[in-house]
Write a protein that holds these residues in place. Structure first.
Motif, PDB file in Angstrom:
ATOM      1  N   GLY A 127      27.200  56.214  19.351  1.00 15.65           N
ATOM      2  CA  GLY A 127      28.042  55.021  19.568  1.00 15.65           C
ATOM      3  C   GLY A 127      28.814  54.645  18.322  1.00 15.65           C
ATOM      4  O   GLY A 127      28.873  55.116  17.339  1.00 15.65           O
ATOM      5  N   LYS A 128      29.607  53.440  18.302  1.00 19.35           N
ATOM      6  CA  LYS A 128      30.450  52.789  17.335  1.00 19.35           C
ATOM      7  C   LYS A 128      30.195  51.353  17.049  1.00 19.35           C
ATOM      8  O   LYS A 128      29.653  50.542  18.198  1.00 19.35           O
ATOM      9  CB  LYS A 128      31.721  53.275  17.701  1.00 19.35           C
ATOM     10  CG  LYS A 128      32.423  54.321  17.354  1.00 19.35           C
ATOM     11  CD  LYS A 128      32.551  54.707  15.985  1.00 19.35           C
ATOM     12  CE  LYS A 128      33.591  55.638  15.979  1.00 19.35           C
ATOM     13  NZ  LYS A 128      33.908  55.948  14.575  1.00 19.35           N
ATOM     14  N   PRO A 129      30.408  50.578  15.827  1.00 22.39           N
ATOM     15  CA  PRO A 129      30.829  51.331  14.769  1.00 22.39           C
ATOM     16  C   PRO A 129      29.723  52.019  14.230  1.00 22.39           C
ATOM     17  O   PRO A 129      28.436  51.668  14.342  1.00 22.39           O
ATOM     18  CB  PRO A 129      31.221  50.103  13.752  1.00 22.39           C
ATOM     19  CG  PRO A 129      30.370  48.991  14.379  1.00 22.39           C
ATOM     20  CD  PRO A 129      30.256  49.180  15.889  1.00 22.39           C
ATOM     21  N   ASP A 130      30.036  53.246  13.482  1.00 21.19           N
ATOM     22  CA  ASP A 130      28.949  54.216  12.949  1.00 21.19           C
ATOM     23  C   ASP A 130      28.696  54.163  11.380  1.00 21.19           C
ATOM     24  O   ASP A 130      29.443  53.462  10.812  1.00 21.19           O
ATOM     25  CB  ASP A 130      29.044  55.573  13.738  1.00 21.19           C
ATOM     26  CG  ASP A 130      30.312  56.283  13.183  1.00 21.19           C
ATOM     27  OD1 ASP A 130      31.055  55.829  12.469  1.00 21.19           O
ATOM     28  OD2 ASP A 130      30.913  57.338  13.860  1.00 21.19           O
ATOM     29  N   PHE A 131      28.004  54.830  10.991  1.00 19.27           N
ATOM     30  CA  PHE A 131      27.658  55.254   9.564  1.00 19.27           C
ATOM     31  C   PHE A 131      29.131  55.794   8.881  1.00 19.27           C
ATOM     32  O   PHE A 131      29.259  55.096   7.715  1.00 19.27           O
ATOM     33  CB  PHE A 131      26.662  56.282   9.322  1.00 19.27           C
ATOM     34  CG  PHE A 131      26.176  56.332   7.776  1.00 19.27           C
ATOM     35  CD1 PHE A 131      25.718  55.081   7.467  1.00 19.27           C
ATOM     36  CD2 PHE A 131      26.315  57.430   7.209  1.00 19.27           C
ATOM     37  CE1 PHE A 131      25.290  55.116   6.122  1.00 19.27           C
ATOM     38  CE2 PHE A 131      25.850  57.644   5.918  1.00 19.27           C
ATOM     39  CZ  PHE A 131      25.325  56.387   5.039  1.00 19.27           C
ATOM     40  N   ASN A 132      29.706  56.257   9.295  1.00 18.66           N
ATOM     41  CA  ASN A 132      31.239  56.572   8.765  1.00 18.66           C
ATOM     42  C   ASN A 132      31.944  55.564   8.643  1.00 18.66           C
ATOM     43  O   ASN A 132      32.580  55.221   7.633  1.00 18.66           O
ATOM     44  CB  ASN A 132      31.786  57.574   9.498  1.00 18.66           C
ATOM     45  CG  ASN A 132      31.271  59.142   9.379  1.00 18.66           C
ATOM     46  OD1 ASN A 132      30.514  59.384   8.228  1.00 18.66           O
ATOM     47  ND2 ASN A 132      31.512  59.993  10.288  1.00 18.66           N
ATOM     48  N   ASP A 133      31.928  54.513   9.446  1.00 20.11           N
ATOM     49  CA  ASP A 133      32.837  53.506   9.501  1.00 20.11           C
ATOM     50  C   ASP A 133      32.157  52.440   8.245  1.00 20.11           C
ATOM     51  O   ASP A 133      32.741  51.768   7.494  1.00 20.11           O
ATOM     52  CB  ASP A 133      32.602  52.438  10.858  1.00 20.11           C
ATOM     53  CG  ASP A 133      33.398  53.361  11.972  1.00 20.11           C
ATOM     54  OD1 ASP A 133      34.532  53.677  11.455  1.00 20.11           O
ATOM     55  OD2 ASP A 133      32.778  53.291  13.014  1.00 20.11           O
ATOM     56  N   TYR A 134      30.662  52.506   8.099  1.00 16.33           N
ATOM     57  CA  TYR A 134      30.146  51.743   7.023  1.00 16.33           C
ATOM     58  C   TYR A 134      30.570  52.390   5.607  1.00 16.33           C
ATOM     59  O   TYR A 134      30.824  51.768   4.770  1.00 16.33           O
ATOM     60  CB  TYR A 134      28.605  51.729   7.192  1.00 16.33           C
ATOM     61  CG  TYR A 134      27.902  50.831   6.218  1.00 16.33           C
ATOM     62  CD1 TYR A 134      28.319  49.411   6.084  1.00 16.33           C
ATOM     63  CD2 TYR A 134      27.090  51.452   5.509  1.00 16.33           C
ATOM     64  CE1 TYR A 134      27.446  48.926   5.160  1.00 16.33           C
ATOM     65  CE2 TYR A 134      26.264  50.800   4.387  1.00 16.33           C
ATOM     66  CZ  TYR A 134      26.513  49.404   4.258  1.00 16.33           C
ATOM     67  OH  TYR A 134      26.112  48.684   3.220  1.00 16.33           O
ATOM     68  N   LEU A 135      30.683  53.586   5.577  1.00 12.66           N
ATOM     69  CA  LEU A 135      31.078  54.344   4.456  1.00 12.66           C
ATOM     70  C   LEU A 135      32.265  53.846   4.118  1.00 12.66           C
ATOM     71  O   LEU A 135      32.682  53.612   2.759  1.00 12.66           O
ATOM     72  CB  LEU A 135      30.762  55.862   4.342  1.00 12.66           C
ATOM     73  CG  LEU A 135      29.358  56.157   4.436  1.00 12.66           C
ATOM     74  CD1 LEU A 135      29.310  57.818   4.683  1.00 12.66           C
ATOM     75  CD2 LEU A 135      28.445  55.934   3.412  1.00 12.66           C
ATOM     76  N   GLY A 136      33.149  53.713   5.017  1.00 10.37           N
ATOM     77  CA  GLY A 136      34.584  53.439   4.960  1.00 10.37           C
ATOM     78  C   GLY A 136      34.640  51.862   4.303  1.00 10.37           C
ATOM     79  O   GLY A 136      35.396  51.476   3.328  1.00 10.37           O
ATOM     80  N   TYR A 137      33.782  51.245   4.785  1.00  7.17           N
ATOM     81  CA  TYR A 137      33.599  49.659   4.288  1.00  7.17           C
ATOM     82  C   TYR A 137      33.210  49.744   2.965  1.00  7.17           C
ATOM     83  O   TYR A 137      33.910  48.933   1.915  1.00  7.17           O
ATOM     84  CB  TYR A 137      32.618  48.777   5.088  1.00  7.17           C
ATOM     85  CG  TYR A 137      32.257  47.771   4.324  1.00  7.17           C
ATOM     86  CD1 TYR A 137      33.077  46.409   4.343  1.00  7.17           C
ATOM     87  CD2 TYR A 137      30.852  47.598   4.258  1.00  7.17           C
ATOM     88  CE1 TYR A 137      32.288  45.195   3.907  1.00  7.17           C
ATOM     89  CE2 TYR A 137      30.220  46.645   3.528  1.00  7.17           C
ATOM     90  CZ  TYR A 137      30.815  45.506   3.414  1.00  7.17           C
ATOM     91  OH  TYR A 137      30.257  44.158   2.782  1.00  7.17           O
ATOM     92  N   LEU A 138      32.273  50.568   2.482  1.00  2.00           N
ATOM     93  CA  LEU A 138      31.813  50.767   1.256  1.00  2.00           C
ATOM     94  C   LEU A 138      32.911  51.007   0.225  1.00  2.00           C
ATOM     95  O   LEU A 138      33.236  50.498  -0.884  1.00  2.00           O
ATOM     96  CB  LEU A 138      30.494  51.425   0.893  1.00  2.00           C
ATOM     97  CG  LEU A 138      29.348  51.148   1.474  1.00  2.00           C
ATOM     98  CD1 LEU A 138      28.281  51.983   1.215  1.00  2.00           C
ATOM     99  CD2 LEU A 138      29.028  49.565   1.287  1.00  2.00           C
TER     100      LEU A 138
END
Length: 337
Positions: A127-138
């Protein structure tokens, strides 16, 4: 083993001793540790025999087991369908899964993506938001230069927290302070974030970040929120996975080479976490333990501050809270009740 005999049932583990005994035996035969902090458990029966089970804890799928002699029966897919339907009923479109490494291919075929794994556990999500989204935030908040990190709940932000951040800021070109996003504390995430940001505003090399579901959360480290009610063996496994996720997936994105923690004389679970970090980080990340700040002979802690709020002890509040947190709490009087 005819499929038409299989019945799907919700298990009431606290009320049904027979179901609990069967569930416990099924998990242990699959090499899993039965857990207590579960919201929902689904079982599949062949007549009166429990042959498969899976549970939900919040949006985490765990304790998934299928009896060995039924593993060719596609019961895992049936279990996951039932559990995901229950999550969708609660409007949860993002979920996590703990499973054994040997199950990786099966769960990938069911749409789960790997986040991190260690020798014992595979941690996946769907599902979303996922870990890749979190890495983008970082990445969007990355600063130049070598960095250190602090992870804190700040419930609320005390002089002890401030001292830890100031110590790291003197020793590091850049400090990232991760504030727990989990809503399992007396103060909300927004209030805790606000107090941290106010309390570190004078430090120009400090950036405050959210943890979302990926650091000391109900997904990565649920035992943290049970404190000393959590079995230490379970806490140790979860702490190690959380530390590995930080070391292998988060620290490299921000150029973090050091993590600061406060010395922990009171909480066994937090001390287990510190020990797990030391073991997992080894020579790859420096773990720096800072002695806790004290006023007189009393160690400053968020627990002591919350107790002082309950007791109306103004002297302790002024001694233990930085001016920024004290003013914030006075301005938001409802938080003092």
């Amino acid at each position: 083993m005819a499929n038409y005999l299989y019945a799907v049932k919700r298990l009431w583990l606290k009320e049904d001793k027979q179901a609990y005994a069967q569930w416990q035996a099924l998990l242990r035969s699959s090499g899993l540790q039965p857990e207590a902090d579960l919201d929902d458990t689904i079982g599949i029966y062949d007549d009166t025999v429990l042959i498969a089970a899976g549970s939900l804890s919040g949006k985490i799928i765990k304790c998934v087991a299928v009896r060995e002699d039924y593993r060719a029966e596609n019961l895992l897919a049936q279990l996951m369908t039932q559990l995901l339907e229950r999550l969708y009923e609660k409007d949860e479109t993002h979920c996590f899964l703990y499973t054994k490494l040997s199950n990786k291919a099966i769960f990938r075929s069911l749409g789960f993506r790997e986040i991190i794994a260690d020798e014992e556990v595979l941690f996946m999500e769907q599902g979303k938001p996922d870990f890749n989204d979190y890495l983008g935030y970082l990445k969007a908040h990355k600063k130049q230069g070598d960095a250190s990190a602090i992870v804190m709940n700040a419930n609320p932000f005390t002089k002890g927290h401030q001292y830890l951040v100031e110590t790291a800021a003197r020793q590091s070109p850049q400090v990232y302070v991760f504030v727990l996003s989990e809503e399992k504390s007396e103060f909300s995430t927004s209030d805790r974030l606000a107090m941290v940001r106010l309390g570190v505003a004078h430090l120009k090399n400090v950036t405050v970040l959210r943890t979302e579901d990926y650091l000391v959360s109900s997904a990565t480290f649920p035992a943290y929120f049970l404190k000393d009610r959590a079995p230490l063996s379970i806490a140790r496994t979860q702490a190690s996975l959380d530390a590995r996720l930080f070391k292998e997936r988060i620290a490299p994105v921000l150029g973090i080479s050091q993590r600061f923690v406060g010395e922990e004389p009171n909480s066994k679970v937090t001390e287990v976490y510190n020990q797990a970090m030391a073991h997992v980080f080894r020579d790859d990340l420096t773990l720096t333990v800072i002695p806790r700040l004290a006023v007189g002979k009393q160690i400053i802690s968020a627990t002591a501050v919350r107790r002082a709020m309950t007791d109306g002890d103004e002297a302790v509040l002024k001694d233990f809270l930085p001016e920024t947190s004290y003013r914030y709490l006075m301005k938001h009087e409802e938080l003092m009740r």
